[in-house]
Design an enzyme around this catalytic site. Structure first.
Site, short mmCIF file in Angstrom:
data_model
loop_
_atom_site.label_atom_id
_atom_site.label_comp_id
_atom_site.label_asym_id
_atom_site.label_seq_id
_atom_site.Cartn_x
_atom_site.Cartn_y
_atom_site.Cartn_z
N ASP A 209 12.90 -2.12 8.73
CA ASP A 209 13.47 -0.94 9.39
C ASP A 209 14.21 -1.40 10.63
O ASP A 209 14.28 -2.60 10.90
CB ASP A 209 12.39 0.11 9.71
N HIS A 283 18.85 2.04 8.28
CA HIS A 283 17.60 1.50 8.82
C HIS A 283 17.64 -0.03 8.77
O HIS A 283 16.67 -0.68 8.39
CB HIS A 283 16.39 2.06 8.05
N GLU A 346 18.70 8.52 5.55
CA GLU A 346 19.22 8.62 6.92
C GLU A 346 20.27 7.56 7.25
O GLU A 346 20.24 7.00 8.33
CB GLU A 346 18.04 8.53 7.91
N TRP A 412 11.34 13.51 -0.07
CA TRP A 412 10.70 13.60 1.25
C TRP A 412 11.16 14.80 2.06
O TRP A 412 10.44 15.31 2.89
CB TRP A 412 10.89 12.29 2.04
N TYR A 437 3.22 13.96 5.32
CA TYR A 437 3.56 12.98 6.37
C TYR A 437 2.35 12.87 7.30
O TYR A 437 2.14 13.71 8.18
CB TYR A 437 4.83 13.41 7.12
N ASP A 439 1.71 11.08 9.68
CA ASP A 439 1.90 10.75 11.10
C ASP A 439 1.88 12.03 11.93
O ASP A 439 1.96 11.97 13.16
CB ASP A 439 3.18 9.95 11.35
N GLU A 489 5.60 5.09 14.06
CA GLU A 489 6.15 5.09 15.42
C GLU A 489 5.05 5.35 16.45
O GLU A 489 5.01 4.73 17.51
CB GLU A 489 7.22 6.18 15.57
C1 ACM Z 1 12.14 9.38 5.88
O1 ACM Z 1 11.21 10.01 6.41
N1 ACM Z 1 13.21 9.08 6.59
C2 ACM Z 1 12.09 8.97 4.50
#
Ligand code: ACM
Length: 784
Positions: A209, A283, A346, A412, A437, A439, A489
């Site tokens: 990443d 990324h 992204e 996602w 997710y 996180d 993160e």
């Molecule tokens: C992602 O959460 N950008 C796959």
């Protein structure tokens, strides 16, 4: 998410190993103490007494013998029995656990097994090694259904039954992100162990990443020499000088090829397949910091220490593809699984738009726009993977501009990507944000570690339905399964990783494995109390957020404080003390509002089926009434809300601050101001290390009156009168949290909505609130 505690504490309790016949007769239904819940269970009479003399015998080959030793090891670690794995030639007629591979008596579905417990023996049989392994997991759970006995039991009674079981989905995944925060090899292995104990079978390993490249590649050594290291953001990290280099200490790490091979083999033994991910075309900042020639011109300033959407993209020239294919070739050599994940998410296209070389290439290829260019990019990579006998999987952006012919879509951005993929005849895995997710925070409590906002409670994960309603019956076979993602993160340590994963991964496992008709939230919650005991025995850090207590305290006119207690799930019973003594299952049961004097020390905890399932809440009544952590306030806006960890101190606990990073403002609704003469606030500052796809962040921040800024407090909302101003000057030089205080401009009677807002000369550092407290006593001199 707070629900009242009205559910009786012991509806499905005492199922295995603890029930007297009278209790058993009263049970409305019997679910074995197993997560994920098996698909068919038939109870019979009697029990098998499992004890130190029980032998395990395995037939059918090496994998069966391995499963036998693994079961023996689990029982040793959790039950302290030292069971012998015996030779099949000396098969005793009783007191034996038989693991039979290749002789399935029941289900012949892949990964399926039959488990038969009779008073004489236990037989686990399966057609494939994964099934046998899962049968052994189920048996271990039956043997650890009651781990709270005070002294090690001489034997465990396992009730006679027959279980026929097989999974609903074959992709039952968790994603680890060692790019943002590195996960050391030993921690990856532990995660694999825990996954296996939940019958989860896909580890998606996000190996590259913007913030780090984590896998050794021989042909491109700078990927790890350069790309695996970064200097974390902010002055606290910059001030931490590495004595060896005289430079700020770098953060990072990577997996050597030897480590990867070992982890892949370790996972395979536990029937976990690893799907590696190398991100492209976006990324890519860490890779391009190492090899800028693989980009579109300009070199990035280094490996990123920021979070968010970056702008660096791989180029589209033949030399770049040759490099990517060499890299992927080395990755494929290490991972025998069917799938290679190539990211695709992204990828902001600005750099492609601005690159003359990329634009010339598009004209040459007759590609109309950059979205179509990404589609062309992914198709080209897919041809390479297909030629090497592998399948491409990517995030749902790979649908845009035309999906590659054989690609699998990981949905996602909700489940729309899955619907679109299936309608186009492509396979898909559901990993929707935010529900899967992990996180995201698990509750609103101040005790939660950092994470993304939008609380995702355990129950939401459990109630997620993997088969989207919009899917036609003839498209359902395209849903390979589900996966939860542990983006890191805000997950700095392996312990936090486990905390964010479990028990939500237990809920994930159940909805991925058990048939929809079997799913039952109250039953899951009851079984979880036993699962927590297994976690404790194995040393797994886990969240008790579903049961942790959220107090709500209010001062009354007579000075007493009314405290109400609730937990997120509404399950269990709350026990409490008010004399400082420890809470036990025999302590008073909470049945409604408590009226307490200010100096009373309240301690409380949730019990389920007599077992402690929450942390202990312990605080004075006045502190509960007069102090609020940032998590207990309302943020004034929800643009990008995060629970951020302080970047200091270097060692020891750090504060966690809930804030909208684009608008540092909070409201304390209905704060009781009668008798208050001052306001105290603990404030911190953290680096503003966020990227928004090349856009300037649109931060709402008023200009300060004091040169270094202030925390401004208003009553009657953010447009009301200023009632206190706390200049930030004493906090400016502190890297940790600083407590500021100020008198209240005027005495108030009654309650008001307090608005707390930072005014500062800039948004980096980002000023954050840890907690705020209303001061009621103090020297008269402090009064205005
Ligand atoms: C992602 O959460 N950008 C796959």
């Amino acid at each position: 998410m707070i629900r009242l505690l009205l559910v009786p504490g012991c509806v499905l309790a005492c199922l295995v190993g603890c029930a007297s016949p009278a209790q058993e007769a009263a049970l409305p239904a019997r679910a074995p103490q197993i997560i994920p819940l098996p698909n068919r269970v038939a109870w019979s009479a009697g029990v098998f007494a499992l004890g130190p003399a029980t032998r395990i015998v395995a037939t059918g080959g090496e994998e069966a013998i391995w499963a036998a030793h693994w079961l023996a090891d689990l029982l040793r670690r959790t039950r302290h029995f030292d069971l012998r794995v015996a030779d099949p030639s000396s098969l005793p007629s009783s007191g034996v656990i038989l693991l039979e591979l290749g002789t399935a008596q029941g289900s012949t579905a892949p990964e399926g097994y039959r488990l038969e417990v009779s008073p004489e023996r236990i037989v686990v049989s399966a057609n494939d090694a994964a099934g046998l392994f899962y049968g052994a997991v189920t048996l271990w759970q039956l043997a650890t259904a009651n781990l709270d006995e005070r002294a090690p039991a001489p034997a465990v009674s396992i009730p006679a039954l027959t279980i026929d079981d097989a999974p609903r989905f074959h992709w039952r995944g968790l994603m680890l992100d060692p790019a943002r925060h590195f996960v050391p090899p030993a921690s990856v292995k532990r995660m694999i162990d825990w996954m296996a104990l939940h019958k989860l079978n896909v580890l998606h390993w996000h190996l590259s990443d913007d913030q780090g490249w984590r896998i050794e590649i021989d042909a491109y050594p700078r990927l790890t020499e350069v790309g695996a290291w970064r200097v974390p953001a902010g002055p606290a990290a910059a001030a931490e000088i590495d004595p060896e280099t005289g430079e700020p200490r770098r953060y990072g790490g990577y997996y050597t090829k030897a480590e990867v091979r070992e982890i892949v083999a370790y996972a395979a033994k536990r029937h976990v397949t690893i799907v590696p991910e190398i991100e492209m075309p976006g990324h890519a900042q860490a890779a391009l910091a190492a090899y800028p020639e693989l980009g579109t011109g300009e070199a990035p300033p280094g490996v990123s220490a920021d979070w968010g959407v970056h702008t660096w993209l791989f180029g589209v020239d033949d030399a770049t593809f040759e490099a990517l294919e060499t890299i992927l070739g080395e990755v494929l050599e290490l991972f025998p699984g069917e799938y290679m994940h190539v990211g695709g998410d992204e990828a902001v296209k600005t750099r492609w738009q601005e690159s003359p070389a990329v634009q010339a290439r598009m004209r040459e290829l007759g590609i109309p726009d950059e979205t179509a260019l990404q589609s062309w990019f992914v198709k080209r990579i897919e041809r390479f993977l297909t030629a090497h006998g592998r399948k491409l999987i990517g995030w749902d952006e790979i649908l845009e501009g035309g999906i590659a012919p054989r690609a699998t879509v990981m949905s996602w951005r909700g489940v729309d990507g899955a619907l679109e993929a299936a309608a186009l005849g492509h396979d898909t895995v559901l990993a929707p944000s935010p529900t899967l997710y992990f996180d995201h925070r698990q509750s609103e409590l101040a005790s939660e570690p950092p994470g993304r906002d939008a609380v995702i409670p355990l129950e939401d994960v459990y109630r997620f339905r993997p088969m989207p309603d919009g899917l036609a019956p003839d498209q359902r076979h395209h849903v390979l399964g589900i996966q939860a993602n542990l983006w890191s993160e805000h997950i700095r340590t392996p312990e936090r990783l486990a905390y964010m994963a479990f028990p939500r991964a237990a809920a994930l496992a159940e909805i991925a494995w058990s048939m929809p008709a079997r799913l039952d939230w109250p039953s899951f919650v009851q079984r979880l109390a036993r699962q927590f005991e297994r976690y404790r025995a194995l040393g797994l850090t886990f969240a008790t957020s579903a049961f942790d207590l959220r107090p709500s305290a209010r001062r009354r006119a007579d000075g007493s404080i009314a405290v109400q207690l609730a937990n997120q799930s509404g399950a269990g019973e709350i026990r409490y003390t008010t004399d400082g003594s420890p809470v036990t299952p025999a302590a008073k049961r909470y049945a409604g509002t408590l009226e307490l004097a200010g100096d009373t020390e309240l301690a409380a905890r949730t019990y389920l089926d007599g077992r402690p399932v929450s942390r202990e809440l312990r605080n004075t009544a006045s502190r509960l009434a007069d102090r609020r952590a940032s998590q207990e306030l309302d943020v004034c806006s929800r643009r990008v809300v995060l629970a951020l960890e302080d970047d200091a101190p270097r060692e020891g606990p750090r504060s966690v601050f809930l804030t909208d990073i684009l608008n540092p403002c909070w409201t304390w609704h209905d704060a009781e101001l009668s008798g208050v003469n001052g306001i105290k606030a603990a404030v911190g500052q953290v680096p503003f290390n966020f990227q928004f796809g090349g856009e300037r962040p649109d931060v709402t921040l008023a200009a300060p009156d004091n040169p270094q800024g202030e925390l401004e407090v208003r009553a009657a909302g953010c447009d009301g009168d200023v009632v206190a101003v706390l200049p930030l000057t004493p906090a400016v030089r502190s890297q940790g949290v600083t407590v500021l205080s100020a008198p209240l401009a005027q005495r108030a009677n009654g309650s008001a909505d307090l608005c707390l807002r930072f005014r500062a000369p800039g948004y980096d550092p980002l000023w954050v609130l840890d907690w705020v407290e209303l001061e009621r006593a103090g020297p008269a001199a402090a009064m205005p």
